[in-house]
Scaffold this motif. Structure first.
Motif, PDB file in Angstrom:
ATOM      1  N   GLU A 194       0.805  -1.207   0.000  1.00  0.00           N
ATOM      2  CA  GLU A 194       0.000   0.000   0.000  1.00  0.00           C
ATOM      3  C   GLU A 194       0.845   1.268   0.000  1.00  0.00           C
ATOM      4  O   GLU A 194       2.078   1.211  -0.017  1.00  0.00           O
ATOM      5  N   LYS A 198       3.463   0.470   3.258  1.00  0.00           N
ATOM      6  CA  LYS A 198       2.749  -0.445   4.148  1.00  0.00           C
ATOM      7  C   LYS A 198       2.317  -1.692   3.391  1.00  0.00           C
ATOM      8  O   LYS A 198       2.090  -1.670   2.185  1.00  0.00           O
ATOM      9  N   LYS A 200      -0.592  -4.916   3.466  1.00  0.00           N
ATOM     10  CA  LYS A 200      -1.908  -5.261   3.993  1.00  0.00           C
ATOM     11  C   LYS A 200      -2.278  -6.647   3.498  1.00  0.00           C
ATOM     12  O   LYS A 200      -2.152  -6.947   2.314  1.00  0.00           O
ATOM     13  N   ARG A 292     -10.334  -0.750   7.803  1.00  0.00           N
ATOM     14  CA  ARG A 292      -9.202  -1.689   7.777  1.00  0.00           C
ATOM     15  C   ARG A 292      -9.061  -2.329   6.394  1.00  0.00           C
ATOM     16  O   ARG A 292      -7.951  -2.477   5.880  1.00  0.00           O
ATOM     17  N   GLY A 295      -7.683   0.159   4.011  1.00  0.00           N
ATOM     18  CA  GLY A 295      -6.336   0.611   4.329  1.00  0.00           C
ATOM     19  C   GLY A 295      -6.248   2.093   4.598  1.00  0.00           C
ATOM     20  O   GLY A 295      -5.209   2.717   4.359  1.00  0.00           O
TER      21      GLY A 295
END
Length: 322
Positions: A194, A198, A200, A292, A295
């Motif tokens: 992401e 990040k 996910k 969540r 993201g």
């Protein structure tokens, strides 16, 4: 023009504004470092480059010869002009890019002061995003209209289903590798890279799992973990290369599939994000879970994708009867 697909770009890939060239080699280097050092997201880098390129072109047309000639009133005049031509969100983005650039140049000693620091823009907030969301039944109609007898058809259906069932950004989807789709217990997971570096991991919806399994088996990609999960096509052969698909190609593919399905052409890959979040919330999903899955760092961002309010408004307006 900066290629938005590149994570890091070389100085040679930029067109140098005249006013930057005139400032000398050292200042030119600092200017290009701004786009590669503090800005790590490729999409932000591309957007900021376009904004700054537009601003500096305007400055040059206004007769300014040197960077140090740019004053707060210059920046304010540009923003005033832009406000008459562009949406407020665009104005805010341009102002952020200009302010950040001049802050960088001031920090690096190119300029003595930041002329954009005190320039203000109108307050802007939005309770709902502008990305159009699919209406009821359109996503399934789109997927059903794809001919799955070819490798490209299987790929397109699986790619669009991934967008629909994960709310993922198109950049994250086209960057997936086969190894990012893997089993965990009785179900499969998808691992997305992401924004901001990040990662996910999301459980895969059973319908998406069926389409991915059929696609990967038929193409032989299931045996190639290092390959892109959605590679580009080999021209019009119906076969796939092993070259990664880029975001713009995926967006063009969606336009073609929309036309084939007889659906409106104004939808974009981001429309699946708005549609998925709305659908999830309509089916009693929580805002926290939607945040969540999407993201998002802030639930207020997730709320911008919620289109339930549009449906309520339409129902209310239909109550007017003459």
């Amino acid at each position: 023009m900066l290629d938005p697909e590149l994570a890091v770009v070389s100085v040679d890939s930029f067109a140098t504004p005249t006013i930057i060239t005139r400032a000398g080699p050292s200042s030119r280097k600092k200017f290009f470092e701004f786009f590669t050092v503090p800005i790590r997201n490729a999409n932000t880098r591309a957007a900021y480059y376009r904004a700054i390129q537009q601003f500096l072109a305007w400055v040059e047309r206004a007769g300014y010869q040197n960077l140090e000639d740019i004053e707060p009133i210059t920046v304010a005049a540009y923003i005033e002009t832009l406000q008459r031509q562009a949406a407020q969100a665009t104005v805010k983005q341009h102002m952020a890019a200009i302010r950040m650039l001049f802050s960088w140049l001031t920090e690096k000693g190119v300029l003595a002061m930041n002329p954009a620091r005190e320039v203000k823009t109108e307050r802007f907030s939005r309770t709902e995003g502008k990305t159009p969301a699919f209406v009821d039944g359109e996503v399934q109609k789109l997927l059903d209209a794809i001919d799955a007898s070819t490798h490209t058809g299987l790929r397109d259906r699986a790619l669009l289903a991934t967008l629909a069932y994960t709310f993922a950004r198109i950049g994250s989807v086209v960057n997936l590798k086969v190894e990012d789709y893997y089993p965990s217990g009785k179900r499969f997971l998808l691992r997305f890279k992401e924004k901001g570096g990040k990662e996910k991991e999301l459980p895969v919806h059973h319908k998406l799992e069926e389409m991915l399994d059929q696609y990967l088996k038929a193409t032989g990609l299931e045996k190639e973990p290092e390959s892109p999960i959605f590679p580009a096509a080999l021209r019009k052969t119906g076969k796939l290369s092993r070259r990664p698909l880029v975001r713009t190609d995926a967006a063009d593919m969606l336009k073609r599939r929309l036309k084939q399905a007889g659906l409106p052409a104004h939808y974009s890959p981001h429309s699946f994000r708005a549609t998925g979040i709305t659908n999830f919330l309509e089916n009693d999903g929580t805002l926290e879970a939607a945040q969540r899955i999407a993201g998002h760092a802030d639930s207020r961002t997730t709320k911008l994708y919620d289109r339930r309010g549009q449906k309520v408004l339409l129902e209310d307006m239909e109550r007017i009867r003459y």
